[in-house]
Design a protein around this motif. Structure first.
Motif, mmCIF file in Angstrom:
data_model
loop_
_atom_site.group_PDB
_atom_site.id
_atom_site.type_symbol
_atom_site.label_atom_id
_atom_site.label_comp_id
_atom_site.label_asym_id
_atom_site.label_seq_id
_atom_site.Cartn_x
_atom_site.Cartn_y
_atom_site.Cartn_z
ATOM 1 N N GLY A 103 47.609 25.986 35.302
ATOM 2 C CA GLY A 103 46.296 26.520 34.463
ATOM 3 C C GLY A 103 45.586 27.395 35.322
ATOM 4 O O GLY A 103 44.295 27.767 34.899
ATOM 5 N N GLY A 104 46.270 28.108 36.264
ATOM 6 C CA GLY A 104 45.734 29.197 37.034
ATOM 7 C C GLY A 104 46.317 30.531 37.090
ATOM 8 O O GLY A 104 47.176 30.925 36.126
ATOM 9 N N ILE A 105 45.816 31.706 37.723
ATOM 10 C CA ILE A 105 46.385 32.865 37.748
ATOM 11 C C ILE A 105 46.828 33.485 39.090
ATOM 12 O O ILE A 105 46.141 33.294 39.936
ATOM 13 C CB ILE A 105 45.223 34.049 36.995
ATOM 14 N N ALA A 106 47.773 33.710 39.121
ATOM 15 C CA ALA A 106 48.437 34.462 40.334
ATOM 16 C C ALA A 106 48.438 36.086 40.075
ATOM 17 O O ALA A 106 49.314 36.306 39.102
ATOM 18 C CB ALA A 106 49.787 34.032 41.013
ATOM 19 N N ALA A 107 48.040 36.894 40.960
ATOM 20 C CA ALA A 107 48.207 38.236 40.910
ATOM 21 C C ALA A 107 49.134 38.875 42.076
ATOM 22 O O ALA A 107 49.047 38.545 43.174
ATOM 23 C CB ALA A 107 46.802 38.904 40.787
ATOM 24 N N VAL A 108 49.895 39.854 41.573
ATOM 25 C CA VAL A 108 50.861 40.662 42.125
ATOM 26 C C VAL A 108 50.325 42.108 42.198
ATOM 27 O O VAL A 108 50.165 42.662 40.921
ATOM 28 C CB VAL A 108 52.090 40.426 42.024
ATOM 29 N N MET A 109 49.720 42.518 43.461
ATOM 30 C CA MET A 109 49.468 44.105 43.425
ATOM 31 C C MET A 109 50.364 44.684 44.230
ATOM 32 O O MET A 109 51.189 44.422 45.080
ATOM 33 C CB MET A 109 48.006 44.056 43.627
ATOM 34 N N LEU A 114 42.017 32.366 28.396
ATOM 35 C CA LEU A 114 43.162 31.486 28.337
ATOM 36 C C LEU A 114 43.393 30.436 29.341
ATOM 37 O O LEU A 114 43.994 29.299 29.165
ATOM 38 C CB LEU A 114 44.509 32.598 28.216
ATOM 39 N N THR A 115 43.260 30.727 30.459
ATOM 40 C CA THR A 115 43.446 29.813 31.676
ATOM 41 C C THR A 115 42.168 28.824 31.683
ATOM 42 O O THR A 115 42.373 27.621 32.044
ATOM 43 C CB THR A 115 43.479 30.766 33.005
ATOM 44 N N ALA A 116 40.957 29.218 31.244
ATOM 45 C CA ALA A 116 39.665 28.370 31.329
ATOM 46 C C ALA A 116 40.212 27.365 30.323
ATOM 47 O O ALA A 116 39.503 26.110 30.676
ATOM 48 C CB ALA A 116 38.617 29.049 30.847
ATOM 49 N N ALA A 120 49.408 29.055 32.276
ATOM 50 C CA ALA A 120 49.241 29.872 33.761
ATOM 51 C C ALA A 120 49.625 31.011 33.316
ATOM 52 O O ALA A 120 50.188 31.387 32.465
ATOM 53 C CB ALA A 120 50.165 28.936 34.796
ATOM 54 N N VAL A 121 48.993 32.120 34.328
ATOM 55 C CA VAL A 121 49.285 33.556 33.869
ATOM 56 C C VAL A 121 49.681 34.054 35.275
ATOM 57 O O VAL A 121 49.239 33.793 36.318
ATOM 58 C CB VAL A 121 47.981 34.234 33.539
ATOM 59 N N LEU A 122 50.911 34.923 35.373
ATOM 60 C CA LEU A 122 51.423 35.590 36.639
ATOM 61 C C LEU A 122 51.008 37.321 35.965
ATOM 62 O O LEU A 122 51.540 37.747 34.775
ATOM 63 C CB LEU A 122 52.854 35.577 36.522
ATOM 64 N N LEU A 123 50.218 37.803 36.853
ATOM 65 C CA LEU A 123 49.643 38.872 36.488
ATOM 66 C C LEU A 123 49.947 40.060 37.347
ATOM 67 O O LEU A 123 49.616 40.033 38.804
ATOM 68 C CB LEU A 123 47.999 38.739 36.513
ATOM 69 N N VAL A 124 50.581 41.197 37.047
ATOM 70 C CA VAL A 124 50.761 42.620 37.805
ATOM 71 C C VAL A 124 49.488 43.416 37.452
ATOM 72 O O VAL A 124 49.432 43.648 36.255
ATOM 73 C CB VAL A 124 51.938 43.296 37.543
ATOM 74 N N GLU A 125 48.794 43.802 38.176
ATOM 75 C CA GLU A 125 47.690 44.478 37.921
ATOM 76 C C GLU A 125 47.303 45.656 38.905
ATOM 77 O O GLU A 125 47.116 45.102 40.110
ATOM 78 C CB GLU A 125 46.427 43.543 37.619
ATOM 79 N N GLN A 126 46.743 46.934 38.340
ATOM 80 C CA GLN A 126 46.390 47.855 39.414
ATOM 81 C C GLN A 126 44.875 47.735 39.612
ATOM 82 O O GLN A 126 44.285 48.334 40.603
ATOM 83 C CB GLN A 126 46.607 49.192 38.982
ATOM 84 N N HIS A 127 44.049 47.152 38.591
ATOM 85 C CA HIS A 127 42.565 47.002 38.911
ATOM 86 C C HIS A 127 42.546 45.879 40.023
ATOM 87 O O HIS A 127 42.528 44.703 39.356
ATOM 88 C CB HIS A 127 41.965 46.563 37.797
ATOM 89 N N LEU A 148 41.715 40.142 41.534
ATOM 90 C CA LEU A 148 41.287 39.368 42.576
ATOM 91 C C LEU A 148 40.000 38.412 42.209
ATOM 92 O O LEU A 148 39.908 37.140 42.457
ATOM 93 C CB LEU A 148 40.699 39.948 43.619
ATOM 94 N N GLY A 149 39.253 38.851 41.316
ATOM 95 C CA GLY A 149 38.218 37.952 40.751
ATOM 96 C C GLY A 149 38.907 37.156 39.494
ATOM 97 O O GLY A 149 38.312 36.059 39.389
ATOM 98 N N ALA A 150 39.987 37.460 39.054
ATOM 99 C CA ALA A 150 40.469 36.447 37.941
ATOM 100 C C ALA A 150 41.547 35.299 38.829
ATOM 101 O O ALA A 150 41.654 34.344 38.339
ATOM 102 C CB ALA A 150 41.293 37.226 36.921
ATOM 103 N N ALA A 151 42.180 35.859 39.896
ATOM 104 C CA ALA A 151 43.147 35.145 40.256
ATOM 105 C C ALA A 151 42.719 33.824 41.308
ATOM 106 O O ALA A 151 41.872 34.289 42.216
ATOM 107 C CB ALA A 151 44.255 36.107 40.963
#
Length: 231
Positions: A27-33, A178-180, A185-192, A197-200
């Motif tokens: 139910g959460g987001i992990a960000a890879v940058m 979606l996660t709220a 759950a979301v695995l996110l690759v993101e340049q912004h 960080l605000g989402a993850a």
């Protein structure tokens, strides 16, 4: 919900990802940058089964799926939206969605409606060929198509890359919604970095295929992340 543990991946004789650990909470987001060439897309392709894992383990909801084929991972609840706003350009937006919905039985129509509720602008574009949509509209279509499979984990590779700012905000809002709502759950690759960080709830920074920084999410981690990316 999704765990990558000690993952090594490469192409031919070239190693690209070296012993990476990433955990996506239920139910959460992990960000890879990380910068271009850091190994982010290679890592995602291994997570969804498009590249073999040379060493390490991929687990989905506790099940070891490291050796499963991509379609088997989809059946277990993994959906992937690659870079590039990919769609079937000669088909209409409606036909792009219907291709996926037809394989979902009775749930296909309901999930299509739910995806269109998330991206209401697509409703007025259903009769238009996907190749004639803007980049942002094609990205919304790609995410909607993935959601029709009813995933437990949604893997997004650079969902806001090259998209006009107004649509970027819509996509960011959709990911958070979606996660709220729970259950995804979301695995996110993101340049912004700010959005990521605000989402993850968790983040990892890759450099040359290795994790050089990781921790809990939150915009207060931005300085740490930018310092790691400057190494």
């Amino acid at each position: 919900m999704l765990e990558l543990e000690g993952v090594h991946v490469g192409y031919g004789r070239t190693s690209v990802v070296h012993g990476v650990d990433v955990r996506v909470p239920d139910g959460g987001i992990a960000a890879v940058m990380g910068h271009n060439g850091a190994g982010k897309t290679t890592l995602l392709r291994a997570a969804v089964g498009l590249l073999p894992v040379r060493a390490g383990t991929v687990r989905l909801a506790g099940e070891d799926v490291t050796r499963l084929r991509p379609h088997e991972r989809v059946r277990r609840g993994l959906a992937y939206v690659p870079q590039g706003q990919q769609s079937f350009g000669q088909l209409t937006a409606r036909e792009n969605l219907q291709l996926v919905a037809d394989g979902q039985g009775a749930a296909g129509g309901r999930r299509t409606d739910e995806a269109l509720d998330l991206f209401p602008a697509l409703r007025g574009l259903l009769g238009r060929r996907a190749g004639l949509l803007s980049g942002g509209q094609r990205q919304q279509l790609a995410i909607a198509r993935a959601l029709i499979t009813g995933p437990r984990v949604l893997v997004l590779d650079e969902p806001t890359e090259g998209i006009q700012p107004s649509v970027v905000a819509e996509i960011e809002d959709a990911v958070l919604a979606l996660t709220a709502a729970g259950g995804l759950a979301v695995l996110l690759v993101e340049q912004h970095v700010g959005f990521a960080l605000g989402a993850a709830s968790h983040f990892a920074v890759l450099e040359s295929g290795r994790v050089v920084a990781s921790g809990e999410g939150g915009i207060e981690q931005e300085a740490q992340v930018r310092a790691a990316m400057a190494l």
